[in-house]
Design an enzyme around this catalytic site. Structure first.
Site, PDB file in Angstrom:
ATOM      1  CG  ASP A 233      30.795  71.245  20.430  1.00 53.15           C
ATOM      2  OD1 ASP A 233      31.502  71.227  21.437  1.00 53.15           O
ATOM      3  OD2 ASP A 233      29.702  70.652  20.336  1.00 53.15           O
ATOM      4  CE  LYS A 255      34.643  66.159  23.212  1.00 51.78           C
ATOM      5  NZ  LYS A 255      33.434  65.424  23.243  1.00 51.78           N
TER       6      LYS A 255
END
Ligand code: SAH
Length: 448
Positions: A233, A255
């Site tokens: 991540d 993201k």
């Protein structure tokens, strides 16, 4: 042991190994040989308790007498054509041992054993005198079954200083556990049966903690060191990615606001895909995998597809990021509970989460920056005092950590003035005031 030595590992399975002596040292040597699968014979008039237990358990053969010349090369066996009714009929056959340990405590006996071993070309480990030995046993560390280090054996010798060797061995064991050693398997074990049986990999959902490289757990770090594929991540200990070998595949599904995120569906597929190729997959996640991190969905997807999965908890940002800013989420006399909620789904959701909480409960909001104004207004409307202290802690546990303190009434304006950006943890409640006394509490790494 001044002479050069030649480290080697032996397959002693089913091979004759003799231990001369019945004391605790002989017991340790004998049990090591038994573990290695050797056909162990102990020669001693008396046995210590541990050796007695090994004999009682049928792990080895005991010759209850003193050492005799020929013991290393000759072996008793039942005489084939003797009268069947005579159980004691034995003959001696030439069956030299592959290895002998002598630990009798009597120099003359150990000397004799060593001499006869030399003549018969049998390696001899002497407990009394390492320099007079022809073989030495190292201090051994083995990777524990079921851990990333499984299958690893580290043997340490220290030139006749066994305590020094043991100390280094213990340090190696600790390092194996810490995940700082490159323990990754580079060659797959060949399936024992069924040619072509695919080795199915597994997935570990690892909580990486809030961002500092050393706030991951020891288990998470060890799994990371053994991983073939790391799906990572944007948040979490990204610095650790640089410690991975060049051939470890790193898939960044992080993201960033405004950037194309990799869909959760695609992440789930990636995990299963790599595991089915037989890879050890680590899904490295920020904080704890099961706190607003969709780790549960990833675990369910793996299981639904027959892929083994495990979870390694992590230090959640919900608690650790306020701590870094000197804000305990509970504090005696101030708040005795806290509520963690995502602010991403909107103010309604936050209100619902806070509705049943105690009036003094601290409210911790994750993903709370973009809808801060709306959320703060809704909380005031729902009865929270407008002057309730609020802290906005950005990028906790990184060198860029920054904290803005404000109140519910002024939060939106102050956040905009300060240019507050995600990732940040929003803390609402009287505990925020403790920061005035505590200040920033995120120490720096002790290892970096
Ligand atoms: N599973 C994670 C939370 C994932 S949701 C955990 O247990 O920590 C992502 C949100 O977590 C971010 O929007 C932010 O609110 C918070 N967050 C995670 N790491 C953070 C950090 N280092 N500093 C500030 N906020 C962080």
């Amino acid at each position: 042991m001044g002479s050069p030595s030649y480290p080697l590992t032996l397959d002693l399975t089913g091979r004759r190994a003799v231990v001369v002596g019945g004391g605790p040292v002989a017991a340790r040597r004998a049990s090591g040989l038994v573990e290695a699968g050797a056909a162990v014979e102990v020669i001693a008039p008396f046995l210590c308790e541990d050796l007695g237990a090994l004999v009682a358990g049928g792990a080895l053969t005991w010759h209850e007498r003193d050492y005799l010349p020929g013991d290393l090369t000759l072996k008793d066996r039942p005489a084939p054509d003797a009268d069947n009714s005579s159980e004691s009929a034995v003959e001696q056959v030439f069956d030299p041992a592959w290895l002998v340990h002598t630990a009798t405590g009597e120099r003359s006996v150990d000397d004799q054993v060593a001499r006869e071993a030399e003549a018969a070309r049998i390696w001899c480990v002497r407990a009394d005198d390492a320099t007079a030995s022809t073989a030495w046993t190292p201090a051994v560390a083995r990777g524990a079954v079921g851990t990333a280090s499984e299958g690893l054996t580290v043997a340490v010798t220290a030139g006749g200083d066994p305590r020094r060797a043991s100390a280094v061995r213990d340090a190696v064991l600790a390092a194996l556990d810490s995940g700082t050693l490159p323990v990754r398997r580079l060659r797959r074990a060949t399936p024992a049966s069924g040619a072509g049986t695919p080795t199915v990999g597994r997935v570990a959902l690892v909580g990486g903690g809030p961002g500092a490289d050393d706030l991951i757990t020891v288990r998470g770090r060890a799994l990371l060191a053994a991983a073939d594929v790391v799906v990572t991540d944007r948040l979490g200990p990204r610095g650790l990615l640089a410690t991975l070998g060049a051939d470890v595949e790193v898939v960044d599904v992080g993201k960033t606001p405004g950037n194309h995120p990799v869909s959760q569906e695609r992440i789930n597929e990636l995990l299963v895909h790599h595991a089915r190729l037989g890879k050890r997959v680590v899904r490295l996640k920020g904080g704890d995998p099961f706190v607003l991190g969709r780790g549960g969905e990833e675990a369910l997807h793996c299981l639904a597809n027959g892929v083994a999965v495990e979870v390694v908890p992590g230090v959640t940002s919900a608690v650790s990021v306020p701590a870094a800013a000197g804000i305990p989420v509970t504090h005696r006399g101030v708040a005795a509970s806290f509520v963690v909620a995502s602010a991403h789904e909107g103010a309604e959701h936050v209100l619902a989460a806070a509705a049943d909480a105690a009036p003094d409960a601290t409210l911790v909001l994750l993903m709370g920056v973009s809808r801060l104004g709306e959320t703060a207004a809704a909380l005031i409307d729902a009865g929270r005092p407008a002057d309730t202290p609020v802290a906005l802690v950005e990028r906790g546990w990184t060198p860029e950590q920054r904290t803005t303190t404000t109140t519910l009434a002024t939060a939106a304006r102050d956040a905009e003035l300060a240019g507050v950006r995600a990732p940040a943890v929003v803390v609402v409640g009287e505990v925020v005031a403790l920061r005035e006394q505590l200040g920033d509490l995120a120490g720096s790494s002790v290892t970096a």
